[in-house]
Write a protein that holds these residues in place. Structure first.
Motif, PDB file in Angstrom:
ATOM      1  N   SER B  48       0.840  -1.210   0.000  1.00  0.00           N
ATOM      2  CA  SER B  48       0.000   0.000   0.000  1.00  0.00           C
ATOM      3  C   SER B  48       0.868   1.251   0.000  1.00  0.00           C
ATOM      4  CB  SER B  48      -0.914   0.003   1.222  1.00  0.00           C
ATOM      5  OG  SER B  48      -1.762  -1.116   1.208  1.00  0.00           O
ATOM      6  N   ASP B 159      -5.565  -1.964  -4.916  1.00  0.00           N
ATOM      7  CA  ASP B 159      -4.924  -2.464  -3.696  1.00  0.00           C
ATOM      8  C   ASP B 159      -5.865  -3.455  -3.022  1.00  0.00           C
ATOM      9  OD1 ASP B 159      -3.140  -2.843  -1.672  1.00  0.00           O
ATOM     10  OD2 ASP B 159      -3.417  -0.886  -0.725  1.00  0.00           O
ATOM     11  N   GLU B 160      -5.505  -4.699  -3.026  1.00  0.00           N
ATOM     12  CA  GLU B 160      -6.289  -5.769  -2.415  1.00  0.00           C
ATOM     13  C   GLU B 160      -7.774  -5.667  -2.791  1.00  0.00           C
ATOM     14  OE1 GLU B 160      -4.828  -7.824   0.244  1.00  0.00           O
ATOM     15  OE2 GLU B 160      -3.009  -6.703   0.716  1.00  0.00           O
TER      16      GLU B 160
HETATM   17 MG   LIG Z   1      -2.003  -2.739   2.251  1.00  0.00          MG
END
Ligand SMILES: [Mg+2]
Ligand SMILES: Nc1ncnc2c1ncn2[C@@H]1O[C@H](COP(=O)(O)OP(=O)(O)OP(=O)(O)O)[C@@H](O)[C@H]1O
Lengths: 273, 350
Positions: B48, B159-160
């Motif tokens: 991140s 992100d994810e």
């Molecule tokens: Mg992360």
């Protein structure tokens, strides 16, 4: 996917964003959250309401007042008192437009859309200033007229044409705008709603009271320069020695606002979002 | 399609420190168009943080990262070049989905018609006018993806994206990423789930404790970092193991009466057993998973080579799957390990 619809694909449109686009976006943002409406409404109710209330109390008790008390009444007295209680609310709006974004994480989404932080903050400030200037003018004039309407029942009313009155009432709108901008600066610096509101409250309300207790001549001088006292000098049609000259006072307040915004900009550009 | 520039993300010496903590440590990698590049790393690896630096949200402590050859903060209409979904909850709760997208579109000069278009694309028509605070996780994720697609960008970052989604949502996102890459876009997607990456990514950037451990194709990554082996069970392991070792094959203790043999396929092992009259109860080729490859790479490389069965073999849980604890991977990869500083280069990058 979207290149099936040529008119909206990215490469067709000009590649360079403009400040106007950032302004448009900020205008959309400020008008599409309810807190804007409710904060402005609360500010209007408090300022106009206090102006009416004070005028009512004054007219009701007029017959029992001493000649000195009677003489202290100026055309803008009700709104001056009302401003003292209500102006912080316009600061709350200034705080919320930025801390609301920190609290929700919107700031990160917004800064990926507008990575130029100076431009982002400038657009936010301009839109906030315009919104509060318009609302502030309405509130300032309304509080003046409401107060006058009540005072005139005892033939105590003044008018906009009296010396310094128009400047005081219109200046009140500008003062509210500056309050919101200073609060925006505080909000950017602290990034937290409650903390920022407390700081704005202390700057505008508590410091003004403290100033009244400062002893001696230096105390009186310092008191003049305290934010709320300096700024509300503009509300005095006929300023005496206890306050700064109206435009000087407003300029001093504008300077505080500029300092808050400058510090905010420096931090905003340096810090990680 | 989306402009003529090559849409690439390039990090060089990218470093981020938070106080004493180094979140990203001299990261070098390139994310190229036309494929899904997985950004793989365990929790806290720096994924991140790296993505925030790409988007100009966090300022690098050292090094730099560019998008299409430029610093993100210099892009005048960045949503037209990069669409990102970092945090699906990063929306003002009181604003409707439509107005959220509208203000983003306006800031980048994207026509309002496109807002309706992306709302349709992600299937949020029925709730577009509702305040965001009532949105479920899946709806939030879709809104975030709508925002990422708004400017029809050549580069997309997620992100994810499948975190917390139901199987239908996961499938939808997987297909979307596939489609975006097939359209020639650059797709960079992070995950700490290796199984997810195995399904979606063509290419991998592997990060561990802030360092880039590998930059390679998914298949190459597995081949380079985890070798297949043959699981052998026999009542006569005591005789079989030395015979296998004599041939130069590496033998490790498996579970119970099992062995793991590296360096040979099932056929020569079966032949050897038959030639010596030894019964086999199992003879199975075990393909390595991305999981294993990943753990062998990110775990501390305390390699353990068991010469003969029984010698201090690590416990393998019943069930047989060669689980590898992250702390100390047993049966260390004898195959070509990827040196962190020189990722294998299947693309022939200059
Ligand atoms: Mg992360
Ligand atoms: N703003 C910050 N301040 C201090 N430390 C931070 C900050 N952001 C991240 N870190 C630290 O940097 C490291 C990397 O964090 P990061 O969030 O980038 O990891 P990640 O790979 O995204 O992990 P996850 O899979 O859990 O999302 C972590 O140790 C984290 O604690």
């Amino acid at each position: 996917m979207s290149h099936a619809s040529p008119p909206t694909t990215a490469s067709d449109a000009p590649r360079h964003g403009t400040f106007g686009q950032t302004l448009t976006a900020e205008w959309t943002k400020i008008r599409t959250v309810r807190s804007t409406f409710w904060t402005l409404l609360a500010g209007a109710v408090v300022v106009i309401g206090f102006s009416a209330l004070w005028a009512l109390l004054f007219t009701a008790s007029y017959d029992q007042l001493s000649p000195a008390d009677r003489a202290s009444l100026g055309p803008t007295t009700p709104m001056q008192i009302a401003f003292y209680f209500g102006m912080v609310i316009f600061g709350v709006l200034g705080v919320l437009v930025i801390t609301g974004e920190y609290a929700t994480g919107m700031i990160r989404t917004a800064l990926t859309a507008v990575p130029n932080r100076a431009r982002y903050l400038a657009a936010k400030a301009v839109v906030l200033a315009l919104v509060v200037l318009v609302a502030g003018m309405v509130v300032s004039f309304a509080s003046f007229f409401v107060g006058q309407a009540i005072l005139s029942t005892k033939d105590l009313g003044g008018s906009l044409g009296d010396p310094g009155v128009l400047r005081a009432v219109a200046g009140g709108g500008v003062f509210l705008m500056l309050i919101a901008l200073m609060a925006l600066g505080v909000g950017v610096i602290l990034r937290h709603t409650a903390g920022s509101v407390v700081v704005v409250f202390v700057l505008l309300f508590v410091l003004g009271i403290v100033g009244g207790f400062l002893p001696g001549e230096w105390g009186a001088t310092v008191a003049k320069y305290l934010p709320s006292n300096a700024g509300s000098a503009i509300l005095e049609p006929q300023p005496g020695d206890s306050v700064l000259p109206p435009w000087t006072g407003l300029a001093v307040f504008a300077l505080y606002t500029a300092v808050a915004l400058a510090a905010a900009l420096v931090l905003f550009q340096e810090r990680d979002a | 399609m989306f402009g003529i520039e090559p849409h690439m993300i390039e990090a060089r010496g990218l470093t981020k420190r938070y106080g004493d903590k180094t979140a990203v440590d001299h990261a070098d990698f390139t994310v190229r168009p036309g494929r899904v590049t997985g950004f793989l790393g365990p929790n806290g690896a720096g994924k991140s943080t790296t993505m925030r630096m790409i988007l100009g949200l966090d300022r690098p402590t050292g090094g730099h990262v560019t998008v299409n050859g430029r610093d993100y903060r210099r892009l005048r209409a960045p949503l037209r070049e990069v669409g990102a979904l970092l945090d699906a909850k990063a929306v003002h709760g009181g604003r409707s989905a439509y107005h959220h997208l509208l203000c983003l579109a306006q800031s980048n000069g994207i026509p309002a018609a496109r807002v309706d278009e992306v709302i349709g694309l992600v299937g949020l028509q029925s709730v577009a006018g509702k305040p965001f605070r009532g949105f479920s996780l899946g709806m939030g994720q879709r809104l975030g993806i709508a925002a990422a697609l708004l400017g029809d960008p050549g580069t997309l970052m997620f992100d994810e994206p499948v975190n917390g989604l139901d199987p239908e949502g996961i499938l939808w996102i997987r297909n979307l990423m596939r489609r975006l890459a097939d359209e020639g876009r650059t797709v960079f997607v992070s995950s700490h789930l290796m199984s997810e990456m195995a399904l979606t990514a063509d290419h991998l950037v592997v990060i561990g404790r802030g360092r880039i451990l590998a930059e390679t194709g998914v298949r190459e990554f597995i081949d380079a970092n985890a070798t297949s082996h043959v699981r052998v069970r026999s009542p006569r392991l005591d005789r079989l193991a030395p015979l296998l070792a004599e041939r130069g094959w590496r033998v490790e203790a498996g579970d119970g009466d099992g062995l793991r043999v590296f360096g040979a396929g099932p056929a020569p092992i079966g032949d050897l057993a038959a030639a010596n009259g030894l019964a086999l109860h199992e003879l199975a080729l075990v393909q390595p998973s991305l999981e294993e490859a990943f753990m062998q790479l990110t775990g501390d490389t305390v390699e353990y080579h068991a010469g003969v069965p029984g010698a201090a073999a690590p416990a393998v849980p019943p069930g047989g799957q060669p689980a590898v604890p992250p702390g100390g991977p047993p049966g260390g990869a004898p195959g070509p390990a990827v040196p962190p500083s020189q990722p294998p280069n299947p693309e022939g990058r200059p």
